[in-house]
Design a protein around this motif. Structure first.
Motif, mmCIF file in Angstrom:
data_model
loop_
_atom_site.group_PDB
_atom_site.id
_atom_site.type_symbol
_atom_site.label_atom_id
_atom_site.label_comp_id
_atom_site.label_asym_id
_atom_site.label_seq_id
_atom_site.Cartn_x
_atom_site.Cartn_y
_atom_site.Cartn_z
ATOM 1 N N SER A 32 -5.141 -6.725 6.755
ATOM 2 C CA SER A 32 -4.811 -8.030 7.804
ATOM 3 C C SER A 32 -4.990 -6.315 8.334
ATOM 4 N N THR A 33 -5.576 -6.152 9.818
ATOM 5 C CA THR A 33 -5.996 -5.281 11.205
ATOM 6 C C THR A 33 -4.740 -4.894 11.166
ATOM 7 N N HIS A 34 -3.037 -5.378 11.007
ATOM 8 C CA HIS A 34 -1.934 -4.892 11.777
ATOM 9 C C HIS A 34 -1.880 -3.818 10.515
ATOM 10 N N SER A 35 -1.986 -4.003 8.934
ATOM 11 C CA SER A 35 -1.681 -3.677 7.629
ATOM 12 C C SER A 35 -2.163 -2.317 8.385
ATOM 13 N N ARG A 36 -3.786 -2.235 8.242
ATOM 14 C CA ARG A 36 -4.425 -1.262 8.317
ATOM 15 C C ARG A 36 -4.287 -0.190 9.239
ATOM 16 N N ARG A 37 -3.909 -0.552 10.689
ATOM 17 C CA ARG A 37 -3.143 -0.230 11.496
ATOM 18 C C ARG A 37 -1.940 0.480 11.679
ATOM 19 N N VAL A 38 -1.049 0.163 10.537
ATOM 20 C CA VAL A 38 0.126 0.876 10.310
ATOM 21 C C VAL A 38 0.110 1.797 9.301
ATOM 22 N N VAL A 39 -0.604 1.541 8.275
ATOM 23 C CA VAL A 39 -1.137 2.721 7.748
ATOM 24 C C VAL A 39 -1.988 3.672 7.687
ATOM 25 N N PHE A 40 -3.415 3.440 8.783
ATOM 26 C CA PHE A 40 -3.371 4.655 9.338
ATOM 27 C C PHE A 40 -2.628 5.309 10.518
ATOM 28 N N GLU A 41 -1.502 5.100 10.747
ATOM 29 C CA GLU A 41 -0.936 6.274 11.550
ATOM 30 C C GLU A 41 -0.130 7.018 10.144
ATOM 31 N N TYR A 42 0.280 6.447 9.358
ATOM 32 C CA TYR A 42 1.077 7.828 8.064
ATOM 33 C C TYR A 42 -0.408 7.965 7.688
#
Length: 151
Positions: A40-50
């Motif tokens: 999902s878009t949210h999980s992609r953004r969370v992973v991109f933060e790391y």
């Protein structure tokens, strides 16, 4: 440092490092792989933060998440390789579990069932092939007569 190591692990599927760094990397990267299972878009953004790398995020969600979709956890494996010559640090290889072709091939070739130590069902129709055994008789020991010696 963990972000860079996680990017390298995702790109190369296996990296060589010290044992302490590998254990820290395992704690860092396994929740990211779990997040990647839900695309999902949210999980992609969370992973991109790391990870801070678009290509690593894309590869994680495209390749890695597809292979580990049915696995409940334990996405990485640490294999100890010995000590480093310079400072005697414990070295190891950390790898993604489902990407090691050698171990996957060994697992497939070992697909036949393993025999247990318990006995299975006995076949009743198979005749027993036992021949009668003759009793073993010990030979009699007789003493030789003593020789007389002249002194």
């Amino acid at each position: 440092m963990l972000s860079n190591m996680a990017n390298s692990l995702i790109f190369h599927k296996r990296i060589a490092t010290t044992l302490a760094k590998a254990k820290a990397l395992r704690i860092y990267v396994e929740p990211l792989i779990t997040k990647a299972k839900d695309d999902s878009t949210h999980s992609r953004r969370v992973v991109f933060e790391y990870l801070k790398s678009k290509t690593a995020v894309a590869m994680l969600f495209r390749d890695v998440a597809e292979k580990v979709a049915d696995r409940p956890g334990g996405y990485t494996r640490i294999l100890k390789t010995g000590n480093r010559l310079g400072d005697n640090a414990e070295m190891c290889i950390i790898e993604l579990v489902d990407f090691n072709e050698n171990m996957l091939a060994a697992k497939e070739s070992r697909a036949k069932p393993v025999k247990s130590r318990r006995g299975g069902k006995k076949k009743a129709d198979a005749p027993k092939a036992t021949a009668p055994v003759a009793p073993v008789v010990a030979p009699e020991v007789t003493e030789a007569p003593e020789e007389k010696t002249e002194e």
